[in-house]
Design an enzyme around this catalytic site. Structure first.
Site, mmCIF file in Angstrom:
data_model
loop_
_atom_site.group_PDB
_atom_site.id
_atom_site.type_symbol
_atom_site.label_atom_id
_atom_site.label_comp_id
_atom_site.label_asym_id
_atom_site.label_seq_id
_atom_site.Cartn_x
_atom_site.Cartn_y
_atom_site.Cartn_z
ATOM 1 N N ASP A 18 0.839 -1.204 0.000
ATOM 2 C CA ASP A 18 0.000 0.000 0.000
ATOM 3 C C ASP A 18 0.870 1.249 0.000
ATOM 4 O OD1 ASP A 18 -1.943 1.917 0.273
ATOM 5 O OD2 ASP A 18 -2.509 1.375 2.340
ATOM 6 N N LYS A 29 1.633 7.964 0.396
ATOM 7 C CA LYS A 29 2.030 8.012 1.804
ATOM 8 C C LYS A 29 3.412 8.648 1.939
ATOM 9 C CE LYS A 29 -0.350 3.814 3.364
ATOM 10 N NZ LYS A 29 -1.214 4.414 4.391
ATOM 11 N N ARG A 76 -11.045 -0.533 2.125
ATOM 12 C CA ARG A 76 -12.509 -0.621 2.077
ATOM 13 C C ARG A 76 -13.010 -0.796 0.659
ATOM 14 N NH1 ARG A 76 -12.793 5.145 4.978
ATOM 15 N NH2 ARG A 76 -10.774 4.397 5.720
#
Ligand code: BES
Ligand code: MN
Ligand code: ZN
Length: 512
Positions: free
Chosen positions: A258, A265, A339
């Protein structure tokens, strides 16, 4: 490492030959006149040995004891948690020695307590695990065998077998969690699932981009778009129950890395986002244990696996995608990708007419802030399911804590351009994530475990913990016991009722 269970009373344990004898000594023990009891008594009297959990006293070549090394370790009040602390401390010391064969003596604890046994064996398994997959020089582990000594092996057998099955599942979950993203791609995760299908009653089906597109999983596909690695949707089945038994469905977040995508990030500690597939790893681990323990229930494992990468093709903040449920989603932040893959898996879960669905995900940094590394976040719309999972967590020392799901928390998910947005404000981030998932839950009891704080450790001890495999397997075994108490009665043709025959053994692997 192998485990063996043996009946060894206090006096017998003195003559048991081994490299290290680890004796768990609780605060209150009945006196004895064997060498071991006298040694414990003398060490306690002199003040050299403290029975507080994890306190150690080591001896070498002690007269009257056949073991080369003796480790007395305090077990406090003798609770399962104390036992875990004691075994952790003792095995830490044993690992640093040359010992190959260890006797772990539980004979001084309360007899036949399954929670003690599990705590001890799982802690031993934890100590024995070592990561080697991507190291060029591997020194073979010295520790080969642990003999678990109890006062009565017949009484302890069931708990022992469960614990050994659990250790295998935990180790597999750790292994896949730890592997770096270039050694644990979605295709490789699917390979691990195929390996599991060699175990009795487990089969697997692997869906690739074409099949996933056909199903209309537009939200899952949107996350995978930015990566060169093709996505995989893994469907595992464990058929241990009757055909008519509704399965428990486990859904594991399988983001193999991720980066955050276009909402990228910060660089610091980004390496830890290889652990973003620990939910998936816990499903693989649970199946490993099921294959070992063969309980009588049906379980389905669903793993949406892909990378979250920034790229020319990657989704952008503001993009609207259509999920398998038909609901449109405005992707305000591409880093809230978990999600987006889970929602399509939850929609897919409906087809199994599940008894319950539990999703497991390293979903939010907010959950780490809320609960730290001690308890996983538990969200559920079903009180009975929530209670079962809380209990399973307590019994297996793999704790979780129930969080709220009030509808007011969903207010921030409103979007001007789609049915729902994928993020709300910063406040209550783990709850708003759960509220997003809840929109995709069909007519089945559902629970969500946010394991962002518990699935791995950072810092010097960086590595996967194997959580929450113990919680999940404990829950599944309890469900099998429930099903046995209330078997499904299927109407026979003549109009009488009969219990249906067990499903045939299937070990076929279907793949694309
Ligand atoms: N995988 C992360 C969650 C995470 C972050 C786990 C740090 C452990 C440590 C997840 O995909 C994520 O990035 N979530 C965002 C959501 C936010 C954009 C609403 C987060 O928690 O920051
Ligand atoms: Mn993210
Ligand atoms: Zn993530």
């Amino acid at each position: 490492m192998d485990f063996e269970l043996k009946t060894l009373t206090r006096s017998r344990v003195c003559s048991e030959k081994c490299d290290a004898l680890v004796v768990l000594v609780p605060q209150h023990v009945a006196e004895g006149d064997d060498t071991l009891s006298l040694l414990i008594e003398a060490a306690t009297q002199s003040g050299d040995f403290d029975r507080k959990p994890g306190k150690l006293l080591q001896a070498y070549r002690t007269t009257g004891i056949a073991a080369t090394r003796v480790l007395l370790v305090g077990a406090g009040e003798g609770s399962a948690k104390n036992v875990r602390t004691a075994v952790n401390a003792a095995m830490g010391a044993v690992k640093g020695s040359n010992a190959q064969r260890v006797v772990l003596c539980l004979s001084l604890l309360k007899d036949g307590d399954a929670a003690h046994m599990q705590a001890a064996v799982v802690a031993c398994g934890d100590a024995a695990y070592s990561y080697t997959a991507t190291k060029s020089k591997v020194t073979p582990a010295k520790l080969q065998r642990t003999v678990v000594a109890v006062a009565d092996a017949a009484v302890a057998k069931v708990g022992f077998d469960k614990a050994v099955g659990l250790v295998k599942g935990i180790a597999l979950a750790k292994e896949w969690g730890n592997r770096p993203a270039n050694h644990a791609t979605p295709v490789m995760l699917a390979g691990a699932a195929k390996e599991l299908a060699k175990l009795p009653r487990i089969k697997v089906e692997i869906l690739g981009p074409k099949e996933v597109a056909k199903l209309g999983m537009g939200s899952f596909m949107a996350v995978a778009r930015g990566s060169e690695e093709p996505l995989r949707f893994i469907v595992l089945r464990y058929d241990g129950g009757l055909k008519a038994d509704a399965p428990v469905v486990l859904v594991g977040k399988g983001i193999t890395f991720d980066t955050g995508g276009i909402s990228i990030k910060p660089a610091s500690e980004m390496d830890e986002m290889k652990f973003d597939m620990c939910g998936a790893a816990s499903v693989l681990g649970a199946f490993r244990s099921l294959g070992e323990l063969q309980p009588k229930l049906n379980v389905v494992g669903l793993i949406p696996a892909c990378e979250n990468m920034p790229d020319g093709k990657a989704i952008k903040p503001g993009d609207v995608v259509t999920s398998m449920s038909g609901q449109t989603i405005e992707v305000l932040n591409t880093d809230a990708e978990g999600r987006l893959v889970l929602c399509d898996a939850l929609t897919y879960a409906e087809r199994f007419k599940p008894r319950a669905v539990v999703d497991i995900a390293t979903l939010t940094g907010a959950c780490v802030v809320a609960l730290g590394a001690v308890r996983s976040g538990l969200f559920s719309s079903d009180d009975a399911l929530a209670q079962s999972l809380l209990n399973a967590g307590e019994r297996s020392l793999d704790l979780c804590w129930r969080m709220p799901l009030d509808d007011d928390y969903a207010d921030g998910l409103k979007s001007n351009f789609a049915d729902v947005a994928n993020i709300a404000g910063r406040a209550g981030g783990s709850v708003t994530a759960a509220k997003f998932l809840q929109r995709f839950v069909g007519k089945f009891p559902w629970a969500h475990l946010d394991i962002a704080g518990t699935a791995w450790k950072g810092g010097a001890a960086k590595g996967s913990t194997g959580r929450p495999v113990a919680l999940l397997v404990t829950y599944l075994l309890e469900q099998a016991a429930e099903i046995a108490k209330n078997p499904v009665l299927v109407k026979a043709k003549a109009g009488s009722t009969a219990v249906k025959a067990p499903a045939k053994k299937r070990v076929k692997t279907v793949s694309v």
